[in-house]
Write a protein that holds these residues in place. Structure first.
Motif, PDB file in Angstrom:
ATOM      1  N   UNK A  35       0.863  -1.175   0.000  1.00  0.00           N
ATOM      2  CA  UNK A  35       0.000   0.000   0.000  1.00  0.00           C
ATOM      3  C   UNK A  35       0.902   1.228   0.000  1.00  0.00           C
ATOM      4  N   UNK A  36       1.061   1.832  -1.180  1.00  0.00           N
ATOM      5  CA  UNK A  36       1.996   2.925  -1.355  1.00  0.00           C
ATOM      6  C   UNK A  36       1.228   4.161  -1.822  1.00  0.00           C
ATOM      7  N   UNK A  37       1.475   5.313  -1.210  1.00  0.00           N
ATOM      8  CA  UNK A  37       0.799   6.546  -1.648  1.00  0.00           C
ATOM      9  C   UNK A  37       1.091   6.852  -3.126  1.00  0.00           C
ATOM     10  N   UNK A  38       0.115   7.441  -3.806  1.00  0.00           N
ATOM     11  CA  UNK A  38       0.257   7.730  -5.229  1.00  0.00           C
ATOM     12  C   UNK A  38       1.494   8.566  -5.541  1.00  0.00           C
ATOM     13  N   UNK A  39       1.788   9.570  -4.726  1.00  0.00           N
ATOM     14  CA  UNK A  39       2.942  10.428  -5.012  1.00  0.00           C
ATOM     15  C   UNK A  39       4.262   9.642  -4.932  1.00  0.00           C
TER      16      UNK A  39
ATOM     17  N   UNK B 221       4.480   7.618  -8.211  1.00  0.00           N
ATOM     18  CA  UNK B 221       4.870   8.467  -9.335  1.00  0.00           C
ATOM     19  C   UNK B 221       6.370   8.761  -9.275  1.00  0.00           C
ATOM     20  N   UNK B 222       6.882   9.073  -8.095  1.00  0.00           N
ATOM     21  CA  UNK B 222       8.310   9.365  -7.947  1.00  0.00           C
ATOM     22  C   UNK B 222       9.153   8.144  -8.310  1.00  0.00           C
ATOM     23  N   UNK B 223       8.710   6.966  -7.903  1.00  0.00           N
ATOM     24  CA  UNK B 223       9.471   5.744  -8.219  1.00  0.00           C
ATOM     25  C   UNK B 223       9.448   5.446  -9.704  1.00  0.00           C
ATOM     26  N   UNK B 224       8.286   5.563 -10.319  1.00  0.00           N
ATOM     27  CA  UNK B 224       8.160   5.220 -11.736  1.00  0.00           C
ATOM     28  C   UNK B 224       8.913   6.212 -12.610  1.00  0.00           C
ATOM     29  N   UNK B 225       8.810   7.491 -12.320  1.00  0.00           N
ATOM     30  CA  UNK B 225       9.451   8.481 -13.180  1.00  0.00           C
ATOM     31  C   UNK B 225      10.970   8.496 -13.024  1.00  0.00           C
ATOM     32  N   UNK B 226      11.482   7.956 -11.930  1.00  0.00           N
ATOM     33  CA  UNK B 226      12.917   7.899 -11.729  1.00  0.00           C
ATOM     34  C   UNK B 226      13.531   6.566 -12.093  1.00  0.00           C
ATOM     35  N   UNK B 227      12.717   5.650 -12.565  1.00  0.00           N
ATOM     36  CA  UNK B 227      13.184   4.303 -12.883  1.00  0.00           C
ATOM     37  C   UNK B 227      13.869   4.292 -14.244  1.00  0.00           C
TER      38      UNK B 227
END
Length: 124
Positions: free
Chosen positions: A96-100, A103-109
Motif C-alpha cells: 500500500x503505497x501513496x500515489x505520489x 509516481x516518484x518511483x516510476x518516473x525515476x526508474x
C-alpha cells in the motif's frame, strides 16, 4: 522488495516486463509477437502475457522452488486466467503505497541498456 524476498525465500522472480524484454532479445515466437506492441508503446495484450507466464510457471525451477509474480496479475482477465489454469498462489504481498511515492518511483526508474539492470536515478 522483490529482490529481498526472492533471495531470502529462494523463489523464482517472474517479472512480465523482464520476461518480455528477454523474449524480444532472444527473438522467440512470443518476443516477435510482443515486439510490435512494445515498439509502439502499447500494452502487450493479456492473452500474450498470460500465455508466456503460464508456460514459464510450468517449468521445473518454478515447480521446485516456488515463484514470486512481480506486477502480475494487473487485470481481472489475468487473474481469472491464472485461476482457470489451476495456478493458485499460496500467499499475496500487497504494498500500500501513496500515489505520489509511486509516481516518484516510476518516473525515476531507468533500465541500463548494457546490463539490463533496473535502477532508480536517486540510488544508482
Amino acid at each position: 522488495q522483490c529482490e529481498m524476498l526472492v533471495r531470502d525465500l529462494d523463489l523464482v522472480h517472474l517479472s512480465t516486463g523482464d520476461m518480455l524484454r528477454a523474449a524480444v532479445k532472444a527473438d522467440s515466437p512470443v518476443g516477435r509477437r510482443a515486439k510490435g506492441f512494445m515498439e509502439q508503446g502499447a500494452l502487450v495484450p493479456d492473452e500474450l502475457i498470460i500465455e508466456m507466464l503460464i508456460t514459464r510457471l510450468g517449468q521445473e525451477d518454478c515447480k521446485r522452488r516456488g515463484w514470486l509474480l512481480d506486477g502480475f496479475p494487473r487485470t481481472r482477465a489475468q487473474a481469472d486466467a491464472l485461476a482457470h489454469a489451476g495456478i493458485v498462489p499460496h500467499a499475496f504481498v500487497v504494498l500500500d503505497v501513496p500515489d505520489d511515492a509511486i509516481v516518484a518511483r516510476v518516473t525515476g526508474r531507468r533500465l541500463d541498456p548494457e546490463t539490463g539492470a533496473i535502477y532508480h536515478i536517486t540510488s544508482k
